[in-house]
Design a protein around this motif. Structure first.
Motif, PDB file in Angstrom:
ATOM      1  N   LEU A 196       1.615 -25.749 -26.173  1.00 34.65           N
ATOM      2  CA  LEU A 196       2.759 -25.887 -27.061  1.00 34.65           C
ATOM      3  C   LEU A 196       4.030 -25.479 -26.328  1.00 34.65           C
ATOM      4  N   CYS A 197       5.071 -26.335 -26.413  1.00 29.08           N
ATOM      5  CA  CYS A 197       6.352 -26.034 -25.787  1.00 29.08           C
ATOM      6  C   CYS A 197       7.455 -26.011 -26.835  1.00 29.08           C
ATOM      7  N   HIS A 198       8.391 -25.096 -26.657  1.00 25.66           N
ATOM      8  CA  HIS A 198       9.583 -25.021 -27.503  1.00 25.66           C
ATOM      9  C   HIS A 198      10.764 -25.574 -26.707  1.00 25.66           C
ATOM     10  N   ASP A 199      11.496 -26.500 -27.300  1.00 32.21           N
ATOM     11  CA  ASP A 199      12.607 -27.188 -26.644  1.00 32.21           C
ATOM     12  C   ASP A 199      13.917 -26.502 -27.035  1.00 32.21           C
ATOM     13  N   PHE A 200      14.656 -26.009 -26.030  1.00 33.84           N
ATOM     14  CA  PHE A 200      15.966 -25.407 -26.244  1.00 33.84           C
ATOM     15  C   PHE A 200      17.018 -26.230 -25.523  1.00 33.84           C
ATOM     16  N   ILE A 225      22.963 -21.561 -27.275  1.00 33.78           N
ATOM     17  CA  ILE A 225      21.613 -22.065 -27.033  1.00 33.78           C
ATOM     18  C   ILE A 225      20.918 -22.252 -28.371  1.00 33.78           C
ATOM     19  N   LEU A 226      20.475 -23.477 -28.644  1.00 36.99           N
ATOM     20  CA  LEU A 226      19.813 -23.787 -29.906  1.00 36.99           C
ATOM     21  C   LEU A 226      18.421 -24.329 -29.644  1.00 36.99           C
ATOM     22  N   GLN A 227      17.547 -24.169 -30.621  1.00 35.96           N
ATOM     23  CA  GLN A 227      16.198 -24.710 -30.506  1.00 35.96           C
ATOM     24  C   GLN A 227      16.146 -26.093 -31.136  1.00 35.96           C
ATOM     25  N   SER A 228      15.430 -26.993 -30.482  1.00 32.76           N
ATOM     26  CA  SER A 228      15.317 -28.363 -30.950  1.00 32.76           C
ATOM     27  C   SER A 228      13.866 -28.660 -31.319  1.00 32.76           C
ATOM     28  N   TYR A 229      13.287 -29.682 -30.717  1.00 35.11           N
ATOM     29  CA  TYR A 229      11.941 -30.118 -31.062  1.00 35.11           C
ATOM     30  C   TYR A 229      10.865 -29.189 -30.498  1.00 35.11           C
ATOM     31  N   GLU A 230       9.648 -29.401 -30.971  1.00 34.91           N
ATOM     32  CA  GLU A 230       8.466 -28.786 -30.377  1.00 34.91           C
ATOM     33  C   GLU A 230       7.570 -29.891 -29.837  1.00 34.91           C
ATOM     34  N   HIS A 231       6.939 -29.630 -28.709  1.00 34.18           N
ATOM     35  CA  HIS A 231       6.055 -30.595 -28.068  1.00 34.18           C
ATOM     36  C   HIS A 231       4.671 -29.976 -27.918  1.00 34.18           C
ATOM     37  N   VAL A 244       5.528 -34.985 -30.462  1.00 36.39           N
ATOM     38  CA  VAL A 244       6.827 -34.346 -30.673  1.00 36.39           C
ATOM     39  C   VAL A 244       7.036 -34.104 -32.162  1.00 36.39           C
ATOM     40  N   PHE A 245       7.444 -32.878 -32.492  1.00 30.83           N
ATOM     41  CA  PHE A 245       7.650 -32.475 -33.882  1.00 30.83           C
ATOM     42  C   PHE A 245       9.078 -31.972 -34.068  1.00 30.83           C
ATOM     43  N   ASP A 246       9.652 -32.263 -35.233  1.00 29.61           N
ATOM     44  CA  ASP A 246      10.957 -31.750 -35.616  1.00 29.61           C
ATOM     45  C   ASP A 246      10.769 -30.962 -36.906  1.00 29.61           C
ATOM     46  N   TRP A 250       5.869 -34.531 -37.732  1.00 26.01           N
ATOM     47  CA  TRP A 250       5.506 -35.365 -36.586  1.00 26.01           C
ATOM     48  C   TRP A 250       6.512 -36.489 -36.421  1.00 26.01           C
ATOM     49  N   MET A 251       6.944 -36.761 -35.167  1.00 26.05           N
ATOM     50  CA  MET A 251       7.941 -37.790 -34.920  1.00 26.05           C
ATOM     51  C   MET A 251       7.394 -38.942 -34.079  1.00 26.05           C
ATOM     52  N   TYR A 252       6.899 -38.628 -32.860  1.00 30.38           N
ATOM     53  CA  TYR A 252       6.383 -39.702 -32.024  1.00 30.38           C
ATOM     54  C   TYR A 252       5.404 -39.159 -30.995  1.00 30.38           C
ATOM     55  N   GLN A 253       4.706 -40.099 -30.330  1.00 29.96           N
ATOM     56  CA  GLN A 253       3.667 -39.761 -29.365  1.00 29.96           C
ATOM     57  C   GLN A 253       3.877 -40.536 -28.068  1.00 29.96           C
TER      58      GLN A 253
END
Length: 300
Positions: A196-200, A225-231, A244-246, A250-253
């Motif tokens: 699991l990754c957190h996107d900043f 610095i803001l947090q965006s999607y999770e992968h 990818v999750f927002d 669930w958003m896309y694969q």
């Protein structure tokens, strides 16, 4: 049966991959126009929306070209087609329409690519650009130069994996102006789950003295610095899937396959109804909103 199970266990162990490693392989494939074959390459993509619309793309690599098999139900009925993505011409002095004319060299564990790209017919605002790409074990450096009537643009991209964090920096110069930050993201592995990754990302689109409106109606300023999607990464026998999750939706694969002869099939449609993904944008150094799809037919 025991032998089969043991073989699958060995395969999984041989290809064990973390989220940041998987995202690096994905980005290297995308930003190098599919020249990267260091471990895994993009096989197919899948996007779905809350109202039941979906799109899927599968990339078919042949000796001198890349095709894309496309399926969707955007018009209310299932549609599918196969189109040219790019011709590959191993001679940078002979570019042609809808082609990537390139030269490639390898020194040690570093690959150098010079390329002239001409977007295929049907892409909005087609253009020709010059690319210099350097691929190495834990990242990529890319310089791009594009000239249009009355406008020249130079883009610089740096992708680096360090420990459990993947850094992605994009700079841009318009009409010879000094390079300015266009996009700065870093993806950090979760401390309890390396799949699991957190996107900043760093805010660089705010031009008001008192800040501007950010996520959840908060006030943000350049440099925040803001947090965006999770992968997430899900491993398969032939590769892995990046999801990818927002905000938990669930958003896309992206389906990746290893470059050792395995293949994957195009993504299956999930049973659940999902949220329509929005298209990313950024502002250039003149404050103009810009849209991009990277590569040219894969939406982010």
């Amino acid at each position: 049966m025991r032998y089969l199970i043991f073989s699958l266990m060995l395969a999984a162990a041989a290809h064990a991959i973390t989220c940041t490693e998987g995202l690096m392989l994905y980005d290297k494939t995308i930003y190098s126009f599919f020249f990267n074959e260091d471990g895994a390459i993009l096989d197919s993509t899948y996007i779905s929306s809350l109202d039941g619309i979906f799109q899927s793309e599968k990339f078919v690599r042949e000796e001198d070209r890349i095709l894309v098999a496309y399926s969707s139900n955007e018009e209310g009925s299932l549609q599918s087609d196969t189109n040219l993505y790019f011709y590959l011409i191993n001679d940078i002095n002979s570019p042609a329409d809808s082609s990537i004319a390139f030269s490639k060299s390898v020194i040690g564990d570093t690959t150098f690519i010079d390329a002239i790209t001409d977007e295929p017919d049907g892409v909005d605002d087609p253009h020709i650009s010059r690319q210099k790409i350097k691929l190495f074990k834990n990242g990529l450096i890319k310089d791009s130069f594009e000239e249009e009537p009355g406008d020249t643009t130079e883009d610089y991209l740096e992708l680096t994996l360090k420990n459990d964090t993947l850094f992605r920096l994009s700079l841009q110069s318009v009409d010879g102006a000094p390079m300015d930050t266009v996009n700065y993201h870093f993806y950090v592995a979760d401390k309890d789950d390396d799949h699991l990754c957190h996107d900043f990302y760093r805010v660089n689109f705010c031009f008001g003295e008192d800040g501007c409106l950010g996520p959840n109606n908060t006030v943000v300023h350049n440099g925040d610095i803001l947090q965006s999607y999770e992968h997430t990464i899900k491993e398969t026998a032939s590769g892995f899937v990046i999801e990818v999750f927002d905000s938990g939706i669930w958003m896309y694969q992206f389906f990746m396959r290893y470059t050792d002869g395995h293949t994957t099939s195009i993504a299956k449609r999930p049973a659940a109804r999902m949220k329509q993904p929005s298209r990313d944008y950024y502002f250039d150094t003149k404050g103009r909103k810009q849209f991009k799809a990277i590569p040219y037919r894969v939406q982010f």
